[in-house]
Every structure is written in structure tokens, then in C-alpha cells.
Write a protein that holds these residues in place. Sequence first.
Motif, PDB file in Angstrom:
ATOM      1  N   ILE A 116      52.165  45.257  41.343  1.00 56.83           N
ATOM      2  CA  ILE A 116      50.702  45.263  41.329  1.00 56.83           C
ATOM      3  C   ILE A 116      50.217  44.487  42.551  1.00 56.83           C
ATOM      4  O   ILE A 116      50.674  43.374  42.805  1.00 56.83           O
ATOM      5  CB  ILE A 116      50.164  44.630  40.026  1.00 56.83           C
ATOM      6  CG1 ILE A 116      50.671  45.426  38.823  1.00 56.83           C
ATOM      7  CG2 ILE A 116      48.639  44.545  40.045  1.00 56.83           C
ATOM      8  CD1 ILE A 116      50.371  44.789  37.487  1.00 56.83           C
ATOM      9  N   ASN A 117      49.266  45.082  43.282  1.00 55.69           N
ATOM     10  CA  ASN A 117      48.769  44.410  44.487  1.00 55.69           C
ATOM     11  C   ASN A 117      47.836  43.254  44.103  1.00 55.69           C
ATOM     12  O   ASN A 117      47.462  43.084  42.951  1.00 55.69           O
ATOM     13  CB  ASN A 117      48.077  45.397  45.434  1.00 55.69           C
ATOM     14  CG  ASN A 117      46.853  46.047  44.825  1.00 55.69           C
ATOM     15  OD1 ASN A 117      46.320  45.597  43.823  1.00 55.69           O
ATOM     16  ND2 ASN A 117      46.403  47.131  45.442  1.00 55.69           N
ATOM     17  N   ILE A 118      47.462  42.452  45.097  1.00 55.53           N
ATOM     18  CA  ILE A 118      46.661  41.252  44.856  1.00 55.53           C
ATOM     19  C   ILE A 118      45.318  41.610  44.207  1.00 55.53           C
ATOM     20  O   ILE A 118      44.850  40.917  43.305  1.00 55.53           O
ATOM     21  CB  ILE A 118      46.437  40.468  46.169  1.00 55.53           C
ATOM     22  CG1 ILE A 118      47.773  40.036  46.781  1.00 55.53           C
ATOM     23  CG2 ILE A 118      45.546  39.259  45.936  1.00 55.53           C
ATOM     24  CD1 ILE A 118      48.550  39.039  45.974  1.00 55.53           C
ATOM     25  N   GLU A 119      44.699  42.692  44.666  1.00 52.66           N
ATOM     26  CA  GLU A 119      43.419  43.105  44.091  1.00 52.66           C
ATOM     27  C   GLU A 119      43.580  43.443  42.609  1.00 52.66           C
ATOM     28  O   GLU A 119      42.734  43.099  41.783  1.00 52.66           O
ATOM     29  CB  GLU A 119      42.848  44.312  44.852  1.00 52.66           C
ATOM     30  CG  GLU A 119      42.419  44.013  46.266  1.00 52.66           C
ATOM     31  CD  GLU A 119      43.560  44.058  47.283  1.00 52.66           C
ATOM     32  OE1 GLU A 119      44.728  44.321  46.900  1.00 52.66           O
ATOM     33  OE2 GLU A 119      43.284  43.815  48.463  1.00 52.66           O
ATOM     34  N   GLY A 120      44.665  44.129  42.277  1.00 57.34           N
ATOM     35  CA  GLY A 120      44.949  44.453  40.881  1.00 57.34           C
ATOM     36  C   GLY A 120      45.209  43.213  40.052  1.00 57.34           C
ATOM     37  O   GLY A 120      44.761  43.109  38.907  1.00 57.34           O
ATOM     38  N   ILE A 121      45.939  42.266  40.632  1.00 54.77           N
ATOM     39  CA  ILE A 121      46.203  40.999  39.950  1.00 54.77           C
ATOM     40  C   ILE A 121      44.894  40.276  39.667  1.00 54.77           C
ATOM     41  O   ILE A 121      44.689  39.726  38.581  1.00 54.77           O
ATOM     42  CB  ILE A 121      47.157  40.113  40.775  1.00 54.77           C
ATOM     43  CG1 ILE A 121      48.551  40.748  40.827  1.00 54.77           C
ATOM     44  CG2 ILE A 121      47.232  38.708  40.199  1.00 54.77           C
ATOM     45  CD1 ILE A 121      49.501  40.064  41.778  1.00 54.77           C
ATOM     46  N   HIS A 122      43.984  40.308  40.646  1.00 54.18           N
ATOM     47  CA  HIS A 122      42.680  39.660  40.474  1.00 54.18           C
ATOM     48  C   HIS A 122      41.928  40.313  39.311  1.00 54.18           C
ATOM     49  O   HIS A 122      41.366  39.616  38.445  1.00 54.18           O
ATOM     50  CB  HIS A 122      41.877  39.760  41.767  1.00 54.18           C
ATOM     51  CG  HIS A 122      40.580  39.027  41.723  1.00 54.18           C
ATOM     52  ND1 HIS A 122      39.399  39.657  41.460  1.00 54.18           N
ATOM     53  CD2 HIS A 122      40.295  37.714  41.894  1.00 54.18           C
ATOM     54  CE1 HIS A 122      38.422  38.773  41.479  1.00 54.18           C
ATOM     55  NE2 HIS A 122      38.938  37.582  41.738  1.00 54.18           N
TER      56      HIS A 122
END
Length: 99
Positions: A63-69
Motif C-alpha cells: 500500500i502506498n503512502i497515500e493509501g496508508i494515510h
Amino acid sequence: MNTKNVITITEFCQHYDIPESFIISLSEFELIEISTETETPCIYVTEIQSIEKLIRFHYELDINIEGIHAITSLLNRVEQLQENVKSLNNKLRFYEDVD
């Protein structure tokens, strides 16, 4: 530097075998807080458990950083709602017991 409360990002990243840029990205998205002790970027020991969860999201689930956020925001919201439900249930029990 109070070594009991913080760990350097370099040490943390070496231990978990992740790039420092990942930790910096988490900080930029305000998912973690970075402290600067004697001009050395550090993370608080109390945040290690949540950082480990974020590492798993990124490296195991891809999961990319935006998804993690987004996921973190939703999980925090669910936790708040669960606390509200618990509080309301406690108030309801109080009024049910009064009768």
C-alpha cells in the motif's frame, strides 16, 4: 539526547531494513512525529508499534503512502466511533438500571 525516549531514524531503519525516506514520507503525511535531538532526526519509542503497523501496510500489503494515510484516518475514525458507542451504552445502562 535522552536515549530512553527516542531512537534515531538511522538506527530504526537499519534494524527494520527499510530506507530512511520511508520514515520521512510518513512524517510528511503527518502519520508519525519526528523529533530532532542534537541535529539528529529521531522517532519516539512510543510510536514504534504504530510505525511497525505502517511498515507492514507498505511492505507486506504493498500500500502506498497515500493509501496508508487514508487507512489510518479511517481506522482512527472507527476507533472514535467505537468509543462513542461504548460511552452511549454506559449511559444507557445507567438509565436502565435506575428504573
